[in-house]
Motif scaffolding. Structure first.
Motif, mmCIF file in Angstrom:
data_model
loop_
_atom_site.group_PDB
_atom_site.id
_atom_site.type_symbol
_atom_site.label_atom_id
_atom_site.label_comp_id
_atom_site.label_asym_id
_atom_site.label_seq_id
_atom_site.Cartn_x
_atom_site.Cartn_y
_atom_site.Cartn_z
ATOM 1 N N GLU A 103 16.046 19.593 1.354
ATOM 2 C CA GLU A 103 15.676 20.145 2.653
ATOM 3 C C GLU A 103 14.169 19.999 2.811
ATOM 4 O OE1 GLU A 103 16.137 24.283 5.276
ATOM 5 O OE2 GLU A 103 16.367 24.316 3.093
ATOM 6 N N VAL A 104 13.729 19.555 3.980
ATOM 7 C CA VAL A 104 12.310 19.325 4.260
ATOM 8 C C VAL A 104 11.941 20.082 5.532
ATOM 9 C CG1 VAL A 104 10.548 17.572 4.698
ATOM 10 C CG2 VAL A 104 12.463 17.044 3.176
ATOM 11 N N CYS A 105 10.907 20.962 5.442
ATOM 12 C CA CYS A 105 10.511 21.801 6.576
ATOM 13 C C CYS A 105 9.019 21.629 6.861
ATOM 14 C CB CYS A 105 10.808 23.273 6.294
ATOM 15 S SG CYS A 105 12.540 23.632 5.962
ATOM 16 N N ILE A 142 3.260 35.728 0.176
ATOM 17 C CA ILE A 142 2.903 34.750 1.201
ATOM 18 C C ILE A 142 4.192 34.189 1.799
ATOM 19 C CG2 ILE A 142 1.647 32.631 1.709
ATOM 20 C CD1 ILE A 142 -0.109 34.905 0.667
ATOM 21 N N TYR A 143 4.323 34.283 3.107
ATOM 22 C CA TYR A 143 5.511 33.779 3.799
ATOM 23 C C TYR A 143 5.118 32.612 4.686
ATOM 24 C CZ TYR A 143 7.865 37.859 1.995
ATOM 25 O OH TYR A 143 8.404 38.792 1.147
ATOM 26 N N LEU A 144 5.937 31.572 4.660
ATOM 27 C CA LEU A 144 5.560 30.309 5.291
ATOM 28 C C LEU A 144 5.873 30.265 6.777
ATOM 29 C CD1 LEU A 144 6.713 27.793 2.522
ATOM 30 C CD2 LEU A 144 4.492 28.918 2.805
ATOM 31 N N PHE A 145 6.879 31.008 7.208
ATOM 32 C CA PHE A 145 7.318 30.913 8.591
ATOM 33 C C PHE A 145 7.476 32.307 9.194
ATOM 34 C CE2 PHE A 145 9.217 27.357 6.171
ATOM 35 C CZ PHE A 145 8.484 26.311 6.734
ATOM 36 N N ASP A 146 7.162 32.431 10.462
ATOM 37 C CA ASP A 146 7.192 33.712 11.161
ATOM 38 C C ASP A 146 8.607 34.304 11.151
ATOM 39 O OD1 ASP A 146 6.483 35.871 12.648
ATOM 40 O OD2 ASP A 146 6.379 34.809 14.553
ATOM 41 N N ASP A 147 8.709 35.586 10.749
ATOM 42 C CA ASP A 147 9.984 36.314 10.725
ATOM 43 C C ASP A 147 11.039 35.644 9.851
ATOM 44 O OD1 ASP A 147 9.129 38.389 12.360
ATOM 45 O OD2 ASP A 147 9.609 37.283 14.189
ATOM 46 N N TRP A 161 12.107 35.611 5.901
ATOM 47 C CA TRP A 161 11.871 36.209 4.588
ATOM 48 C C TRP A 161 12.352 35.319 3.447
ATOM 49 C CZ3 TRP A 161 8.790 40.297 4.832
ATOM 50 C CH2 TRP A 161 8.762 41.061 6.004
ATOM 51 N N ASN A 162 12.908 34.171 3.755
ATOM 52 C CA ASN A 162 13.526 33.340 2.724
ATOM 53 C C ASN A 162 12.571 32.375 2.045
ATOM 54 O OD1 ASN A 162 16.169 34.404 3.159
ATOM 55 N ND2 ASN A 162 16.317 33.171 5.016
ATOM 56 N N HIS A 163 11.512 31.975 2.738
ATOM 57 C CA HIS A 163 10.599 30.979 2.186
ATOM 58 C C HIS A 163 9.257 31.646 1.900
ATOM 59 C CE1 HIS A 163 13.546 28.602 4.570
ATOM 60 N NE2 HIS A 163 13.497 27.811 3.508
ATOM 61 N N SER A 175 0.627 35.464 -9.682
ATOM 62 C CA SER A 175 -0.191 36.325 -10.529
ATOM 63 C C SER A 175 -1.243 35.457 -11.200
ATOM 64 C CB SER A 175 0.650 37.047 -11.589
ATOM 65 O OG SER A 175 1.267 36.109 -12.456
ATOM 66 N N GLY A 176 -2.352 36.083 -11.586
ATOM 67 C CA GLY A 176 -3.401 35.343 -12.283
ATOM 68 C C GLY A 176 -3.914 34.161 -11.506
ATOM 69 N N ASN A 177 -3.973 34.280 -10.184
ATOM 70 C CA ASN A 177 -4.474 33.221 -9.284
ATOM 71 C C ASN A 177 -3.568 32.002 -9.206
ATOM 72 O OD1 ASN A 177 -7.479 34.277 -10.634
ATOM 73 N ND2 ASN A 177 -7.057 34.533 -8.462
ATOM 74 N N LYS A 178 -2.337 32.123 -9.702
ATOM 75 C CA LYS A 178 -1.357 31.048 -9.585
ATOM 76 C C LYS A 178 -0.237 31.471 -8.633
ATOM 77 C CE LYS A 178 -0.856 27.699 -11.576
ATOM 78 N NZ LYS A 178 -1.188 26.307 -11.144
ATOM 79 N N LEU A 179 0.196 30.542 -7.787
ATOM 80 C CA LEU A 179 1.277 30.787 -6.845
ATOM 81 C C LEU A 179 2.582 30.191 -7.372
ATOM 82 C CD1 LEU A 179 -0.409 30.002 -3.397
ATOM 83 C CD2 LEU A 179 0.210 32.257 -4.287
ATOM 84 N N TYR A 180 3.704 30.880 -7.074
ATOM 85 C CA TYR A 180 5.012 30.402 -7.489
ATOM 86 C C TYR A 180 5.975 30.557 -6.325
ATOM 87 C CZ TYR A 180 2.822 31.138 -12.012
ATOM 88 O OH TYR A 180 1.948 31.117 -13.073
ATOM 89 N N TYR A 181 6.634 29.461 -5.981
ATOM 90 C CA TYR A 181 7.616 29.540 -4.901
ATOM 91 C C TYR A 181 8.759 30.447 -5.327
ATOM 92 C CZ TYR A 181 10.921 28.269 -1.258
ATOM 93 O OH TYR A 181 11.791 28.319 -0.203
#
Length: 577
Positions: free
Chosen positions: A476-478, A524-529, A531-533, A538-544
């Motif tokens: 899936e590509v968004c 951090i949420y990628l799209f308005d309203d 909650w799934n994406h 932690s420690g300045n690293k992001l994890y999907y």
């Protein structure tokens, strides 16, 4: 307690009034009579049913009846409604001379699911998969200690299925079966076993009688249990790995002992590796000959329960040891010698298999067996050839769900010919290519031939979230927009705080205000309203799809500038001057 006391007072007052009134009338020569409840119309939806586990949660039998009445010979008097009590009685004896199960009913109907009816049949002593009559009738009375009157008897021929209370099934956060079970050999509602869990894994436990257990629906109940109509998922702590899990339904509590390491000593010495998907530990070694060896198994664990919650700092350090028990191994307070047979000389694997809660196995198999090795990254060759000028392995997505072998990441796409998905750097042969689909969604097919397969078509140039499931063979590509969102700050879960794009692809920044630490952190949420994406970290690293960011717990109330780099998976929070 207040409600029960009120009902007793009502009933007593009314009966006292009737007694006085009857006495008064008797003196006048006029008698007033109070009747027992009249027989009710009592109807069943069917007179026979065959039950199976496939329909466990479906309603298979229902009863309905009319409201019984208490009559007084004087029409000017009326008995209070709440004095009448109604029960359904069930028995395998037509005359109800013995073997009776009774339930109090507050409504004018009662429905049974296949699971509930099978449990009733089990409690009546019926044999699974054998048809037998169950007799039902209503009992109505004006007091709990009074016999009352009975309705007509209804006969229902029931073929129950086996209610196996020795196994508790683990369901995932959506309620789907996982194939993981815990064991209750005494069928006493206490279920135990090892689970290979990912961090913050959500689940329920389903008993053989259809009772579903989760958390009570309130904060702070991580290791409490409820089987009420409204329940939350149970969840493991943030560290993924091997958990010895105890579900005690009579005490409405559960616990998780995290087995962080497992060491082998004796004729073999080393640290074993946990194979989470298969719930087992492995150790590869070179055997000089076919022989029998003596080993010991010791581990270091952290106990989580109601007193600790899921806080890793509060977890109780707990040593773990195994002992031999006939053909199996069990947990013990101290390790003891375990004898294991090596089948032949050469490369071999010591396996401690904890997947079956009814019997844990320690054995040696020939060859190197390291379990399912799931790569941490998938590489997207060709996805930015109009930027880099060639096909490279510089762009990748990261594993975020081991069970689904799911990968995700943010990629700056600008591709002329589309792209292919690879499991190793510089390995052009093992790859996933297009089965069917378009630029945004579709299915994949695997090939080991570098010259086979169609490229996955690329969308127009831009910044995209790519989500790939190797287990499901889907992609899936968004397209990302110029704004992303921070939710959860100050315990406010809304999309009001925004970060905006910069001149560097994938980098967003904006101001955030911290008034107090959020109980659950923020994300951090990628799209308005949507909650799934989301990204945690932690420690300045992001994890999907990772656990929430909790830096706010260590920051003073102030306004800060937050900058995130979604492509490289980093973030920073700096106080605004």
């Amino acid at each position: 307690m207040i409600m029960k006391t009120t009902n007793i007072i009502k009933a007593f007052s009314w009966l006292l009034f009737i007694s006085i009134f009857l006495s008064s009338c008797e003196e006048d020569g006029n008698k007033i009579y109070l009747s027992s409840p009249l027989e009710s119309d009592f109807i069943a939806s069917t007179d026979q049913t065959v039950l199976t586990k496939d329909i466990a949660q479906k309603i298979v039998l229902s009863f309905s009846w009319t409201k019984s009445a208490i009559f007084i010979s004087d029409p000017d008097l009326k008995a209070p409604e709440d004095i009448l009590l109604t029960y359904i009685q069930a028995s395998t004896e037509e005359d109800f001379s013995s073997n009776i199960i009774e339930s109090e009913e507050e409504e004018l109907s009662r429905a049974y699911t296949a699971a509930e009816l099978s449990v009733l049949a089990k409690n009546l002593g019926m044999t699974a998969e054998v048809a037998r009559n169950i007799y039902f009738r209503l009992r109505a009375t004006t007091g709990r200690n009074l016999e009352g009157t009975y309705s007509k008897t209804l006969t229902v021929n029931v073929t129950p299925y086996l209610i196996d209370m020795s196994i508790g099934m683990i369901l995932d956060g959506t309620g789907a079966e996982t194939g993981i079970t815990l064991s209750s050999p005494d069928e006493n509602g206490v279920y135990t076993g090892f689970i290979g869990a990912t961090g913050w894994y959500n689940f329920y436990l389903l008993e053989g009688d259809g009772v579903l257990w989760g958390n009570p629906p309130a904060d702070g109940n991580e290791f409490k249990l409820s089987s009420g109509k409204e329940i939350w998922n149970c969840w493991f702590p943030g560290a993924g790995g091997c958990y010895y899990t105890v579900f005690n339904t009579p005490q409405e509590a559960w616990s998780a002992l995290y087995l962080e390491t497992l060491e082998v000593s004796g004729d073999l010495t080393g640290s074993m590796t946990f194979d989470r998907p298969n719930t087992r530990w492995t150790y590869v070694f070179n055997a000089p000959a076919a022989t029998t060896i003596n080993i010991r198994l010791n581990g270091a664990g952290q106990q989580y329960n109601q007193s600790t919650g899921t806080d890793a700092d509060a977890a109780i350090e707990t040593p773990v040891a195994f002992v031999q028990n006939s053909e199996y191994i069990t947990m013990g307070s101290q390790s003891e010698t375990i004898s294991v047979t090596i089948p032949q000389a050469g490369e071999s694997t010591l396996i401690v298999d904890l997947s079956d809660p009814n019997g844990w196995i320690c054995e040696v198999k020939s060859g190197a067996d390291r379990g399912d090795e799931i790569p941490e990254y998938l590489y997207l060759a060709g996805i930015d050839d109009l930027i880099s000028g060639s096909w490279t392995f510089d762009n990748y997505v990261t594993l975020y769900n081991e069970d689904n072998k799911a990968y995700a990441g943010i990629v700056n796409i600008n591709s002329e010919w589309g792209y292919t998905i690879h499991t190793e750097i510089d390995n052009w042969g093992d790859k996933y290519t297009l089965d069917q689909g378009d630029e945004y969604t579709g299915t994949l097919i695997f090939t080991e031939n570098p010259d086979e397969g169609d490229n996955i078509p690329a969308p127009p140039a831009g910044l995209y979230l790519i989500d790939i499931s190797i287990k499901g063979l889907t992609y899936e590509v968004c397209l990302l927009k110029d704004t992303i969102y921070v939710a959860g700050l100050n315990d406010v879960w809304s999309f009001d705080t925004m970060l905006t794009t910069s001149s560097t692809p994938g980098v967003y920044s904006g101001r955030i205000t911290i008034v107090k630490a959020s109980a659950w952190g923020f994300a951090i949420y990628l799209f308005d309203d949507d909650w799934n994406h989301m990204f945690g970290g932690s420690g300045n690293k992001l994890y999907y799809s990772g656990s929430n960011i909790t830096d706010d717990a260590n920051l003073s109330p102030a306004t800060y500038t937050m900058t995130v780099d979604l492509i490289n998976g980093t973030y920073s929070i700096q106080q605004t001057n």
